[in-house]
Write a protein that holds these residues in place. Structure first.
Motif, PDB file in Angstrom:
ATOM      1  N   GLN A   1       0.826  -1.217   0.000  1.00 29.05           N
ATOM      2  CA  GLN A   1       0.000   0.000   0.000  1.00 29.05           C
ATOM      3  C   GLN A   1       0.853   1.257   0.000  1.00 29.05           C
ATOM      4  OE1 GLN A   1       0.661  -1.948   2.545  1.00 29.05           O
ATOM      5  NE2 GLN A   1       1.007  -0.695   4.369  1.00 29.05           N
ATOM      6  N   ALA A   2       2.129   1.142   0.417  1.00 32.36           N
ATOM      7  CA  ALA A   2       3.032   2.304   0.456  1.00 32.36           C
ATOM      8  C   ALA A   2       4.221   2.095  -0.477  1.00 32.36           C
ATOM      9  CB  ALA A   2       3.519   2.540   1.881  1.00 32.36           C
ATOM     10  N   MET A   3       4.041   1.272  -1.503  1.00 32.29           N
ATOM     11  CA  MET A   3       5.114   1.012  -2.475  1.00 32.29           C
ATOM     12  C   MET A   3       6.398   0.527  -1.784  1.00 32.29           C
ATOM     13  SD  MET A   3       4.186   1.939  -5.660  1.00 32.29           S
ATOM     14  CE  MET A   3       2.451   1.838  -5.968  1.00 32.29           C
TER      15      MET A   3
ATOM     16  N   ALA B   1       7.679   1.485   0.877  1.00 33.52           N
ATOM     17  CA  ALA B   1       8.486   2.555   1.473  1.00 33.52           C
ATOM     18  C   ALA B   1       9.094   2.034   2.776  1.00 33.52           C
ATOM     19  CB  ALA B   1       7.627   3.790   1.731  1.00 33.52           C
TER      20      ALA B   1
ATOM     21  N   ALA C   1      10.154   2.143  -2.789  1.00 30.17           N
ATOM     22  CA  ALA C   1      10.074   3.551  -3.213  1.00 30.17           C
ATOM     23  C   ALA C   1      10.877   4.478  -2.309  1.00 30.17           C
ATOM     24  CB  ALA C   1       8.626   4.005  -3.264  1.00 30.17           C
TER      25      ALA C   1
ATOM     26  N   ALA D   1      12.852   5.827   1.450  1.00 25.51           N
ATOM     27  CA  ALA D   1      12.463   6.081   2.839  1.00 25.51           C
ATOM     28  C   ALA D   1      11.009   6.549   2.848  1.00 25.51           C
ATOM     29  CB  ALA D   1      13.366   7.154   3.432  1.00 25.51           C
ATOM     30  N   ASP D   2      10.330   6.336   3.986  1.00 23.81           N
ATOM     31  CA  ASP D   2       8.910   6.712   4.071  1.00 23.81           C
ATOM     32  C   ASP D   2       8.796   8.228   4.237  1.00 23.81           C
ATOM     33  OD1 ASP D   2       6.248   7.261   5.079  1.00 23.81           O
ATOM     34  OD2 ASP D   2       6.034   5.081   5.151  1.00 23.81           O
ATOM     35  N   ILE D   3       8.381   8.891   3.161  1.00 25.06           N
ATOM     36  CA  ILE D   3       8.342  10.361   3.160  1.00 25.06           C
ATOM     37  C   ILE D   3       7.284  10.872   4.145  1.00 25.06           C
ATOM     38  CG2 ILE D   3       7.994  12.421   1.714  1.00 25.06           C
ATOM     39  CD1 ILE D   3       8.856  10.659  -0.708  1.00 25.06           C
ATOM     40  N   LYS D   4       6.173  10.117   4.259  1.00 26.49           N
ATOM     41  CA  LYS D   4       5.109  10.566   5.174  1.00 26.49           C
ATOM     42  C   LYS D   4       5.597  10.517   6.625  1.00 26.49           C
ATOM     43  CE  LYS D   4       1.521   9.028   2.019  1.00 26.49           C
ATOM     44  NZ  LYS D   4       0.742   7.885   1.589  1.00 26.49           N
TER      45      LYS D   4
ATOM     46  N   TRP E   1      10.384  -0.309  -9.538  1.00 30.55           N
ATOM     47  CA  TRP E   1      11.178   0.796  -9.006  1.00 30.55           C
ATOM     48  C   TRP E   1      12.069   0.422  -7.817  1.00 30.55           C
ATOM     49  CZ3 TRP E   1      12.057   4.790 -11.760  1.00 30.55           C
ATOM     50  CH2 TRP E   1      11.081   5.367 -12.563  1.00 30.55           C
TER      51      TRP E   1
ATOM     52  N   GLY F   1      16.003   5.473  -0.976  1.00 32.94           N
ATOM     53  CA  GLY F   1      16.500   4.456  -0.038  1.00 32.94           C
ATOM     54  C   GLY F   1      16.340   3.036  -0.580  1.00 32.94           C
TER      55      GLY F   1
ATOM     56  N   GLU G   1      19.319   2.586  -2.618  1.00 32.49           N
ATOM     57  CA  GLU G   1      20.466   2.471  -1.712  1.00 32.49           C
ATOM     58  C   GLU G   1      20.489   1.110  -1.007  1.00 32.49           C
ATOM     59  OE1 GLU G   1      19.185   6.327  -0.081  1.00 32.49           O
ATOM     60  OE2 GLU G   1      21.330   6.751   0.070  1.00 32.49           O
TER      61      GLU G   1
ATOM     62  N   GLU H   1      16.084  12.021  -4.247  1.00 35.89           N
ATOM     63  CA  GLU H   1      15.989  12.768  -2.986  1.00 35.89           C
ATOM     64  C   GLU H   1      16.068  14.274  -3.166  1.00 35.89           C
ATOM     65  OE1 GLU H   1      17.627   9.927  -3.344  1.00 35.89           O
ATOM     66  OE2 GLU H   1      17.510   8.697  -1.535  1.00 35.89           O
TER      67      GLU H   1
ATOM     68  N   PRO I   1      20.535  11.710  -0.874  1.00 38.94           N
ATOM     69  CA  PRO I   1      20.526  10.312  -0.422  1.00 38.94           C
ATOM     70  C   PRO I   1      21.239  10.230   0.925  1.00 38.94           C
ATOM     71  CG  PRO I   1      21.215  10.451  -2.727  1.00 38.94           C
ATOM     72  CD  PRO I   1      21.175  11.857  -2.196  1.00 38.94           C
ATOM     73  N   GLY I   2      20.631   9.513   1.880  1.00 42.16           N
ATOM     74  CA  GLY I   2      21.213   9.470   3.227  1.00 42.16           C
ATOM     75  C   GLY I   2      21.565   8.070   3.667  1.00 42.16           C
TER      76      GLY I   2
END
Ligand code: CAA
Length: 257
Positions: free
Chosen positions: A23-25, A27, A63, A65-68, A104, A108, A111, A131, A138-139
């Motif tokens: 549901q969150a690709m 993430a 996809a 790191a979780d951006i949300k 995709w 992250g 990475e 990023e 990128p971290g």
């Protein structure tokens, strides 16, 4: 630990971790990163496992790191939680890890694949580090690993201009080991992992460690450490068995000792 965001399985001598947040690709939120690492650590310590595969399924690898989860965080909150420290633990695993990438692998997710020891890509795999488009960089190793994998020129373009690579381009630039049809990518990764698992375990570990050290140390230090690792393998039973089996024209039997 009961996992909610990854699935685990052992097939033959290969430990498989499947990222499972469709549901969150896929993430990579805090929970997923911790569960992924916990599962990989368990496989690394399990004598029945000789190599590991990380996959995300046919449609998407991950996809990023979780951006949300990150959107409202202050710098202090990010640093205190240090969610990306998990990538250091991935680096420390003894057994080889293969990323089986389809769809995709972004941010992250890319990475994560770069942190693995080999990458098998399906024809639909796509790699990118977007990023900068959301105001960060990128971290999880991207600025350091990508130039070493594809060279500075392309790494600059991928990270600064959000240039994304198809599977074939990734192969051409040395980012992945091989590209196969979508229907075969997981089996191909499993075969490669099974082949690794059939080889002398201590020599495989030493080879992985030394190849990765070549990225992280000065050449002179790396060469000296490689020579020490080479001589140390002469203490192992497997080294004797491997050489004796060659002389006796038979298949070696590995003990991992
Ligand atoms: N974090 C959180 N949620 C994400 C996400 C992410 N990285 N990527 C996708 N999602 C969510 C979407 O918000 C959406 O949720 P809702 O259904 O609640 O709206 C759901 O997953 C489906 O995504 P899309 O509708 O966008 O699906 P799509 O097929 O149109 O596009 C995609 C897929 C190309 C992967 C697109 O989602 C995308 O570009 N994602 C963000 C990629 C990105 O910028 N990654 C970098 C993250 S930062 C990072 O990784 C830092 C680091 O170095 C560690």
């Amino acid at each position: 630990m009961i996992y909610e965001t990854v699935l685990t399985e052992i097939r033959g001598r290969v430990g498989i971790v499947t990222l499972n947040r469709p549901q969150a690709m896929n993430a990579l939120d805090h929970r997923l990163l911790n569960e992924l690492m916990d599962a990989l650590n368990a496989f690394d310590q399990n004598d029945a496992v000789g190599a590991m595969v990380i996959t995300g399924g046919e449609k998407i690898f991950a996809a990023g790191a979780d951006i949300k989860e990150m959107a409202e965080k202050t710098p202090q909150q990010m640093m205190n939680g240090d969610p990306l420290a998990v990538f250091d633990k991935l680096r420390a695993l003894g057994k080889p890890v293969i990323a089986a990438v389809s769809g995709w692998a972004l941010g992250g997710g890319c990475e994560l694949a770069l942190s693995c020891d080999m990458i098998v890509a399906s024809e639909s795999a796509r790699f990118g580090l977007p990023e900068v488009t959301i105001g960060v960089i990128p971290g999880a190793g991207g600025t350091q690993r990508l130039p070493r994998a594809v060279g500075k020129a392309l790494a600059m373009e991928m990270i600064i201009n959000d240039r994304r690579l198809t599977a074939q381009e990734a192969l051409q630039h040395g980012l992945v080991n091989r590209v196969v049809p979508v229907s075969d990518y997981l089996n191909e990764a499993l075969e490669l992992a099974e082949d690794i698992a059939s080889r002398a375990p201590l020599a495989v570990r030493a080879a992985k460690r030394m190849i990765n050290a070549s990225y992280e140390s000065l050449l002179a230090d790396g060469l000296a450490e490689e020579r020490r690792a080479f001589y140390r393998l002469f203490e192992t039973e497997d080294r004797k068995e491997g050489m004796t089996a060659f002389v006796e024209k038979r298949k070696p039997e590995w003990k991992g000792k």
